[in-house]
Design a protein around this motif. Structure first.
Motif, PDB file in Angstrom:
ATOM      1  N   SER B 220       1.339  -1.092  -0.304  1.00  0.00           N
ATOM      2  CA  SER B 220       0.593  -0.087   0.123  1.00  0.00           C
ATOM      3  C   SER B 220       1.371   1.353  -0.397  1.00  0.00           C
ATOM      4  O   SER B 220       1.869   1.358   0.323  1.00  0.00           O
ATOM      5  N   ARG B 221       0.369   2.187  -0.724  1.00  0.00           N
ATOM      6  CA  ARG B 221       1.308   3.581  -0.750  1.00  0.00           C
ATOM      7  C   ARG B 221       0.672   4.417   0.066  1.00  0.00           C
ATOM      8  O   ARG B 221       0.015   5.178  -0.110  1.00  0.00           O
ATOM      9  N   GLY B 222       1.332   5.073   0.994  1.00  0.00           N
ATOM     10  CA  GLY B 222       1.553   5.803   2.616  1.00  0.00           C
ATOM     11  C   GLY B 222       2.351   4.547   3.503  1.00  0.00           C
ATOM     12  O   GLY B 222       3.574   4.687   3.749  1.00  0.00           O
ATOM     13  N   GLY B 223       1.513   5.425   5.081  1.00  0.00           N
ATOM     14  CA  GLY B 223       2.492   4.739   5.637  1.00  0.00           C
ATOM     15  C   GLY B 223       2.831   6.217   6.342  1.00  0.00           C
ATOM     16  O   GLY B 223       0.843   6.830   6.972  1.00  0.00           O
ATOM     17  N   TYR B 224       3.308   6.135   7.837  1.00  0.00           N
ATOM     18  CA  TYR B 224       2.550   6.765   9.407  1.00  0.00           C
ATOM     19  C   TYR B 224       3.831   7.589   9.287  1.00  0.00           C
ATOM     20  O   TYR B 224       4.539   8.032  10.375  1.00  0.00           O
ATOM     21  N   THR B 225       4.511   8.343   8.663  1.00  0.00           N
ATOM     22  CA  THR B 225       5.688   9.576   8.596  1.00  0.00           C
ATOM     23  C   THR B 225       5.078  10.387   7.854  1.00  0.00           C
ATOM     24  O   THR B 225       6.242  11.418   8.182  1.00  0.00           O
ATOM     25  N   GLY B 226       4.739  10.943   6.923  1.00  0.00           N
ATOM     26  CA  GLY B 226       4.305  11.447   5.852  1.00  0.00           C
ATOM     27  C   GLY B 226       5.424  11.902   5.014  1.00  0.00           C
ATOM     28  O   GLY B 226       4.458  13.091   4.340  1.00  0.00           O
ATOM     29  N   GLU B 227       5.739  11.287   4.815  1.00  0.00           N
ATOM     30  CA  GLU B 227       6.405  10.546   3.681  1.00  0.00           C
ATOM     31  C   GLU B 227       6.278   9.491   2.151  1.00  0.00           C
ATOM     32  O   GLU B 227       4.931   8.947   2.699  1.00  0.00           O
ATOM     33  N   ASP B 228       6.367   9.891   1.442  1.00  0.00           N
ATOM     34  CA  ASP B 228       5.829   8.587   0.652  1.00  0.00           C
ATOM     35  C   ASP B 228       6.326   7.884   0.993  1.00  0.00           C
ATOM     36  O   ASP B 228       7.443   7.535   1.914  1.00  0.00           O
ATOM     37  N   GLY B 229       5.980   6.377   0.691  1.00  0.00           N
ATOM     38  CA  GLY B 229       6.378   4.993   0.641  1.00  0.00           C
ATOM     39  C   GLY B 229       5.406   4.300   1.056  1.00  0.00           C
ATOM     40  O   GLY B 229       4.240   4.294   0.599  1.00  0.00           O
ATOM     41  N   PHE B 230       5.704   2.996   1.215  1.00  0.00           N
ATOM     42  CA  PHE B 230       4.707   1.720   1.000  1.00  0.00           C
ATOM     43  C   PHE B 230       4.952   0.904   2.295  1.00  0.00           C
ATOM     44  O   PHE B 230       5.543   0.891   3.220  1.00  0.00           O
ATOM     45  N   GLU B 231       3.795  -0.021   2.661  1.00  0.00           N
ATOM     46  CA  GLU B 231       3.924  -0.908   3.405  1.00  0.00           C
ATOM     47  C   GLU B 231       3.496  -2.128   2.671  1.00  0.00           C
ATOM     48  O   GLU B 231       2.847  -2.669   2.030  1.00  0.00           O
ATOM     49  N   LEU B 232       4.023  -2.937   3.635  1.00  0.00           N
ATOM     50  CA  LEU B 232       4.007  -4.183   2.789  1.00  0.00           C
ATOM     51  C   LEU B 232       3.929  -5.488   3.664  1.00  0.00           C
ATOM     52  O   LEU B 232       4.176  -5.840   4.841  1.00  0.00           O
ATOM     53  N   SER B 233       2.783  -5.751   3.128  1.00  0.00           N
ATOM     54  CA  SER B 233       2.172  -7.063   3.974  1.00  0.00           C
ATOM     55  C   SER B 233       2.540  -8.961   3.210  1.00  0.00           C
ATOM     56  O   SER B 233       2.520  -9.081   1.839  1.00  0.00           O
ATOM     57  N   ILE B 234       3.352  -9.071   3.512  1.00  0.00           N
ATOM     58  CA  ILE B 234       4.184 -10.135   3.264  1.00  0.00           C
ATOM     59  C   ILE B 234       4.096 -11.895   4.246  1.00  0.00           C
ATOM     60  O   ILE B 234       4.250 -12.283   5.390  1.00  0.00           O
ATOM     61  N   PRO B 235       4.096 -12.858   3.246  1.00  0.00           N
ATOM     62  CA  PRO B 235       3.757 -13.971   3.669  1.00  0.00           C
ATOM     63  C   PRO B 235       4.763 -14.721   4.714  1.00  0.00           C
ATOM     64  O   PRO B 235       5.505 -13.990   4.609  1.00  0.00           O
ATOM     65  N   PRO B 236       4.375 -15.303   5.504  1.00  0.00           N
ATOM     66  CA  PRO B 236       4.929 -15.454   6.446  1.00  0.00           C
ATOM     67  C   PRO B 236       6.472 -16.162   6.644  1.00  0.00           C
ATOM     68  O   PRO B 236       7.622 -15.265   6.643  1.00  0.00           O
TER      69      PRO B 236
END
Lengths: 166, 417
Positions: B220-236
């Motif tokens: 997902s493009r976004g995050g918790y810093t205010g910067e551009d970025g991505f959050e990646l949900s990865i198989p265990p």
């Protein structure tokens, strides 16, 4: 350094901290005090302050330990005590602030603040560069030098802080 | 369930230690607060100038699916899910019935369109148990009512109970770093991948066997810093490999690990709430200055069907216009002298208490003290002069528009903000 102490102790079994470490250090420190010629070299509190009272003098210098300065990270603000304030052992005489936390500086002795290190107002990072030298916080005229007897010497403090890290 | 006495470890625990992490307990997990290579302040600046990876695998990931998933989630949150296209996400809140108090904040992404709706829900680690109880109880009630189309809740884990990994790649170099790590078979256009959008991607894994391609990752493009970025949900099974692949392909001049210390000061500069501090069950979204998460479509009599709507909808209209309004509001503060911290009492110019600070720190980017807190309604306008009592002294505080540091989300031609 109350907050630093809290952060450190949280990761330790509290009972071990209190039951074993403290009385041993107390005993060792007291013994050394009565025997040493230079009665009071630099001493340390469990809250990570240091106090240096040269032999035969009544004015002690107080600051935060190298260990505490490192644990705090970049110090960005130092609140200093007001000169001429009468303080009692354990009183907050100021605070050190980093990005992540604020820590009170507690006086290890009862007495009167005779000088505060105003250089820290402009250059708080001096605390990181030289916590036990140029980064001293206050000079206190000591009412009762016996209050220092319960504090740790350098060797005892070293093992105390190493234990906090383990 | 992990507790303070028995903290959990994310899949990246050993990797953190390898990179010199200082671990602390957070949300029932042992999490890195900082790493030996950078101080918290340096790591903060690094994220604003280059890029950082944060392990956020302690957060809780769910799938909510089935023909009733959309309506079920709309019964608990004020999100406008009917109008949410596939692959889009947004911030929302789980709400208590009647009072509209915030149970948790969350990100909801639509991964599949109807009639077999599929939503991806991420909630806070600190609320793990309570959210699960809340969601399960609400779902049972929902499904017990035979008029409702059925919905299912599934925690994202493999068949031996390992949670999916979640890492946040944050900072201005994030897009370039992700692009270079993509597997050649994964053709996504980073330039047209906007803030608030999720995609399935695959990365090149040096350790990935056959074709060296990772399993599908929801990014997902976004995050918790205010910067551009991505959050990646990865198989265990691939969380460690994917994280290593990113660190190695970008190299230590561009990308470093960052911990909870930097995450907290970054999110505060970005004006974002931390649940348990800036938000809790006594606060409604309107009081929390989060009215923007309630779209117009959910404010009509017909569609304001979410928990607590009877409290929240009247609050949206100020008393001066005949509504209920609110008695307090979350605001940003700029504080002179000493940094204000959580719990600090906010007073007006006469010294009367008007609120409390909920988060505060010296801003590494702005070199001034910033804080968030709740103040009496009417004192919430930007520029209002107040004070915060810090160690017995009043320090001047000015209500300041948030974010304190402007956001740099990737919105294509749209002005960042």
């Amino acid at each position: 350094m109350a907050a630093v102490a809290r952060t450190l102790t949280r990761s330790l079994p509290r009972a071990a901290f209190r039951a074993n470490a403290q009385p041993t250090f107390r005993f060792a420190a007291a013994k050394q005090f009565s025997m040493s010629a230079r009665a009071l070299e630099k001493r340390y509190t469990e809250d990570h302050e240091w106090i240096d009272l040269p032999s035969g003098q009544s004015i002690a210098t107080v600051g935060i330990s190298t260990y505490a300065a490192k644990a705090l990270g970049d110090v960005v603000y130092v609140e200093l005590p007001t000169v001429d304030t009468e303080v009692t052992l354990g009183d907050s005489i100021g605070a050190v602030e980093s990005v992540k936390s604020a820590s009170d500086i507690l006086t290890p002795v009862t007495g009167k603040v005779v000088e505060a290190n105003s250089a820290l107002e402009e250059q708080p990072s001096t605390i990181n560069k030289s916590p036990e030298g140029d980064g001293w916080v206050a000079k206190i005229e000591v009412t009762n030098a016996a209050e220092l007897e319960g504090l740790m010497d350098e060797a005892a403090y070293k093992s105390f802080s190493e234990e906090a890290d383990s | 369930m992990y507790t303070e006495a028995d903290p959990g470890k994310t899949a990246l625990y050993d990797l953190h230690l390898e990179y010199g992490a200082k671990m602390v307990q957070f949300g029932g997990y042992n999490m890195p607060v900082s790493y030996s290579d950078l101080s918290v302040g340096e790591s903060h600046a690094w994220t604003r100038e280059r890029a950082s990876i944060f392990d956020v695998g302690h957060m809780v990931q769910y799938h909510v699916e089935g023909p009733g998933a959309e309506a079920f989630l709309e019964s608990l949150t004020p999100a406008g899910l009917k109008d949410l296209p596939s692959g889009q996400n947004g911030l929302s809140t789980l709400l208590l019935p009647q009072t509209g108090g915030i149970v948790d904040d969350c990100i909801i992404t639509r991964l599949g369109a109807g009639p077999q709706h599929l939503f991806y829900l991420v909630t806070n680690a600190g609320c793990r148990e309570k959210d699960y109880d809340f969601l399960s109880a609400s779902l049972q009630k929902w499904n017990d009512n035979t008029i409702n189309p059925v919905a299912h809740l599934r925690h994202l884990q493999n068949d031996v109970g390992q949670s999916y990994g979640l890492i946040a790649l944050q900072g201005p170099l994030s897009a370039q770093i992700l692009k270079n790590a993509l597997h050649p078979a994964c053709r996504v256009d980073l330039d047209k991948w906007y803030f608030g959008t999720a995609k399935y991607i695959t990365l090149t894994l040096p350790s990935g066997g056959g074709k060296g391609e990772s399993q599908p990752i929801v990014a997902s493009r976004g995050g918790y810093t205010g910067e551009d970025g991505f959050e990646l949900s990865i198989p265990p099974s691939q969380t460690v490999d994917v994280t290593r692949a990113l660190l190695q392909s970008a190299g230590p001049d561009k990308l470093r690990f960052a911990g909870l210390g930097a995450r907290d000061s970054l999110r505060l500069e970005a004006g974002m709430c931390l649940y348990g501090h800036d938000l809790d069950e006594t606060v409604t979204p309107v009081e929390a200055a989060l009215s923007w998460i309630i779209p117009k479509s959910r404010r009509t009599a017909e569609n304001a069907s979410f928990n607590g709507a009877e409290t929240i909808i009247p609050q949206l209209t100020p008393t001066s216009k005949g509504g209920a309004g609110v008695s307090r509001r979350r605001v940003g503060l700029t504080v002179q002298g000493a940094p204000a911290r959580e719990g600090g009492v906010i007073v007006d110019t006469e010294g009367t208490e008007v609120g409390k600070v909920t988060s505060g720190c010296p801003s590494p980017t702005l070199k001034q003290n910033i804080a968030m807190g709740y103040v009496k309604n009417g004192l919430h306008k930007s520029g209002t002069e107040l004070a915060v009592v810090i160690r017995g002294k009043q320090r001047k505080a000015v209500v300041t528009k948030m974010p304190f540091v402007s956001s740099k989300y990737w919105k294509g031609g749209v002005t960042p903000g």
